[in-house]
Design a protein around this motif. Structure first.
Motif, mmCIF file in Angstrom:
data_model
loop_
_atom_site.group_PDB
_atom_site.id
_atom_site.type_symbol
_atom_site.label_atom_id
_atom_site.label_comp_id
_atom_site.label_asym_id
_atom_site.label_seq_id
_atom_site.Cartn_x
_atom_site.Cartn_y
_atom_site.Cartn_z
ATOM 1 N N VAL A 1 37.063 111.253 28.792
ATOM 2 C CA VAL A 1 36.284 110.162 29.392
ATOM 3 C C VAL A 1 34.897 110.655 29.765
ATOM 4 O O VAL A 1 33.875 110.017 29.451
ATOM 5 C CB VAL A 1 37.011 109.586 30.625
ATOM 6 C CG1 VAL A 1 36.092 108.637 31.387
ATOM 7 C CG2 VAL A 1 38.274 108.852 30.199
ATOM 8 N N LEU A 2 34.817 111.803 30.452
ATOM 9 C CA LEU A 2 33.531 112.302 30.928
ATOM 10 C C LEU A 2 32.623 112.726 29.779
ATOM 11 O O LEU A 2 31.401 112.492 29.825
ATOM 12 C CB LEU A 2 33.756 113.473 31.875
ATOM 13 C CG LEU A 2 34.485 113.128 33.184
ATOM 14 C CD1 LEU A 2 34.775 114.394 33.979
ATOM 15 C CD2 LEU A 2 33.690 112.141 34.011
ATOM 16 N N TYR B 1 32.996 109.091 26.647
ATOM 17 C CA TYR B 1 32.689 107.713 27.048
ATOM 18 C C TYR B 1 31.615 107.615 28.117
ATOM 19 O O TYR B 1 31.040 106.554 28.315
ATOM 20 C CB TYR B 1 33.969 107.010 27.501
ATOM 21 C CG TYR B 1 34.903 106.760 26.343
ATOM 22 C CD1 TYR B 1 34.636 105.762 25.415
ATOM 23 C CD2 TYR B 1 36.030 107.557 26.155
ATOM 24 C CE1 TYR B 1 35.481 105.547 24.337
ATOM 25 C CE2 TYR B 1 36.887 107.343 25.082
ATOM 26 C CZ TYR B 1 36.605 106.341 24.168
ATOM 27 O OH TYR B 1 37.435 106.132 23.097
ATOM 28 N N VAL B 2 31.312 108.741 28.800
ATOM 29 C CA VAL B 2 30.204 108.757 29.755
ATOM 30 C C VAL B 2 28.971 109.383 29.108
ATOM 31 O O VAL B 2 27.949 108.723 28.924
ATOM 32 C CB VAL B 2 30.591 109.508 31.049
ATOM 33 C CG1 VAL B 2 29.379 109.668 31.958
ATOM 34 C CG2 VAL B 2 31.685 108.764 31.787
ATOM 35 N N ALA C 1 32.770 106.430 36.538
ATOM 36 C CA ALA C 1 33.935 107.131 35.997
ATOM 37 C C ALA C 1 34.665 107.886 37.094
ATOM 38 O O ALA C 1 35.906 107.850 37.186
ATOM 39 C CB ALA C 1 33.509 108.084 34.884
ATOM 40 N N ARG D 1 36.687 105.570 39.286
ATOM 41 C CA ARG D 1 37.929 105.111 38.641
ATOM 42 C C ARG D 1 38.990 106.202 38.602
ATOM 43 O O ARG D 1 40.183 105.922 38.472
ATOM 44 C CB ARG D 1 37.646 104.684 37.218
ATOM 45 C CG ARG D 1 36.479 103.755 37.063
ATOM 46 C CD ARG D 1 36.817 102.298 37.107
ATOM 47 N NE ARG D 1 35.772 101.592 36.392
ATOM 48 C CZ ARG D 1 35.743 101.414 35.084
ATOM 49 N NH1 ARG D 1 36.734 101.835 34.330
ATOM 50 N NH2 ARG D 1 34.733 100.782 34.510
#
Length: 529
Positions: free
Chosen positions: A432-433, A436-437, A448, A451
């Motif tokens: 994610v980091l 998607y970030v 992020a 969440r």
């Protein structure tokens, strides 16, 4: 008293990211004080961690874990802690490891062994299970839901029928007993036996035993063609019970319906606007993973593992199953039809045969039809087989991840089975980091972290966790956001990430300079509802 000083970090407190360095003083497992650099120089020579240039975040919370047995393992399961995860919410998909009824112990054991490695289960009640866990040590903090499949087996076995009043009351009592010991709520796994045989009123009745702030969490009956219908049932249960609603691993697991995730999110937003407290988690991948037997239609599971193996040995029963799998009009979760046999890949088996090979390839090599190949593998492996199913579109993952009520769960299958598992168990949070970030900009770094920390702590009742605030538990991560790299792949899934430098669990530095120290510092967390 034991002080530790984390000096000069930029703090992401779970809601906002600060703009100047701070010193954070830890004392006896908690955050004692946060102050400008140099504020604690008068304390003299206390243990000091130089955090200049690093981001200090709350420990990440894995909202969807299957680590129910890991405190019992001699080997340290570091798949989560090396990602920065300091707390796991277990008991998902209707599977918790307690309670166990003596009359149905074989039904329980035969189902659990399809996905968990072999281990002794000397307990019966939920209290005895927790007592056994505490005899071990926790790598991460351990919160849990109570599994509907487990209590249904304890009350009535694995039969395909509705419970009578006495059996319903027995399940209600099991919910009440687990709540006394701090479970965060109730989970269902409505594609798995015996939950697949249940009807909505049964689940509503059990969810009504929960406190208002507890969670009803569901692996729904269908995450593909009937996704909206399944969402409606999930919301109906939570709304009727007056509790929080949480959708497990929200996905659109059907390559034929790519791009429809926004419709599901619109429905959830509408129900949320009407007052229902709804959240969801996802894992940031386009592939699912579960037990291989989930490929089969529900009727094959009636009566438990012995009956299933008998049916798998019948050519007529396998032919009937193959017809059902090919029939698009049936409404069970049909992974093979949704993804295609070439996209169903064996992750692990008891003997470690077939791992990494697709069902299409296996069937072709053995000269069998795909369902026959599934049957042969399950019989020869005594049902101990898991799979990876490449069934989702990237655009739907991005859409779900962008929603402000989406949290992160690894849904990593239980450690200890070996094979070639889904990389989500080792890479979800770094992915994610990184992807998607930093690379895709689907969400900001600040969002992020929220969440991954503050939001799940609030939803699952993890009081005093999920924030970098004075008085909160010292579950903390020091990382360099620009250096986060997820190295886990489907071909090589057990690789650890880089960029997560230090991890603290209850004030103990358990990861130091990217290396696991071997110190288990977690504990069981009672939900604060």
């Amino acid at each position: 008293m034991t002080h530790t000083l984390i000096a000069g970090a930029i703090i992401a407190d779970g809601e906002i990211i600060g703009d100047h360095p701070q010193d954070v003083l830890l004392l006896n497992g908690h955050i004692e004080r946060i102050a400008p650099p140099g504020s604690f120089d008068h304390l003299g020579a206390i243990p000091r961690v130089d955090a200049a240039g690093l981001l200090l975040t709350p420990g990440f919370i894995d909202t969807h874990a299957h680590s129910d047995h890991t405190p019992l393992m001699a080997e340290d399961d570091t798949s989560k802690i090396m990602q920065g995860v300091t707390t796991e919410v277990n008991g998902n998909c209707g599977f918790s490891l307690a309670p166990i009824a003596t009359d149905f112990e074989s039904d329980y054991a035969s189902l659990v062994r399809r996905i968990f490695p072999s281990f002794r289960h000397d307990w019966r009640s939920f209290a005895e299970y927790l007592q056994e866990l505490r005899r071990g040590e926790f790598v991460t903090n351990f919160a849990t839901l109570l599994g509907h499949n487990t209590i249904r087996i304890a009350a009535m076995g694995t039969e395909n029928r509705q419970p009578d009043e006495a059996e319903l009351q027995a399940m209600e009592q099991l919910v009440d007993q687990a709540l006394e010991h701090g479970v965060a709520g109730l989970s269902t796994g409505l594609i798995y036996p015996p939950g697949v045989f249940s009807e909505t009123p049964e689940v509503v009745r059990l969810a009504r035993r929960l406190p208002r702030d507890a969670v009803y969490s569901s692996h729904m009956r269908n995450e593909s063609r009937f996704l909206l219908r399944s969402l409606a049932e999930t919301v109906e249960v939570a709304e009727a019970a007056g509790v929080r609603c949480h959708v497990s691993h929200l996905k659109l697991a059907d390559l034929r319906r790519a791009g429809e995730m926004s419709t599901a999110l619109d429905y959830l937003a509408d129900r949320r606007a009407s007052g229902v407290r709804i959240t969801q988690d996802i894992y940031p991948y386009t592939a699912a993973s579960t037990m291989l037997s989930a490929l089969l239609p529900p009727w094959m599971h009636d009566g438990g593992s012995v009956a299933l193996l008998r049916r798998l040995g019948s050519a007529a029963e396998l032919e009937r199953a193959a017809r059902d799998v090919a029939d698009a009009s049936l409404d069970f979760e049909n992974y093979a039809l949704q993804a295609g046999w070439e996209n169903v890949v064996i992750a692990s088996t008891g003997s470690h045969r077939f791992e990494g090979e697709s069902l299409a390839s296996i069937a072709n090599r053995l000269g069998l039809q795909p369902v026959e190949a599934v049957g042969r593998i399950l019989v020869e492996e005594e049902l101990q087989a898991t799979m990876i199913v490449h069934a989702m579109a990237e655009e739907d993952v991005r859409t779900a991840l962008a929603d402000p009520r989406t949290m992160i769960g690894t849904d990593g299958l239980p450690a200890g089975t070996g094979g070639r598992p889904h990389p989500r168990a080792f890479g979800s949070f770094p992915r994610v980091l990184q992807h998607y970030v930093a690379e895709e900009g689907v969400l900001t770094l600040q969002e992020a972290i929220r969440r991954m920390t503050a939001l799940p702590a609030e939803v699952f009742g993890l009081t005093g966790r999920g924030r970098v605030l004075e008085g909160y538990a010292a579950d903390l991560v020091l990382l360099s956001p620009g250096d986060i790299v997820d190295h886990a792949t489907f071909a090589d899934p057990m690789r650890r990430p880089s960029g997560v430098r230090d991890v603290f669990v209850n004030g103990v530095r358990v990861v130091e300079a990217g290396t696991w120290t071997g110190r288990r510092a977690g504990g069981f967390l009672r939900a604060g509802h």
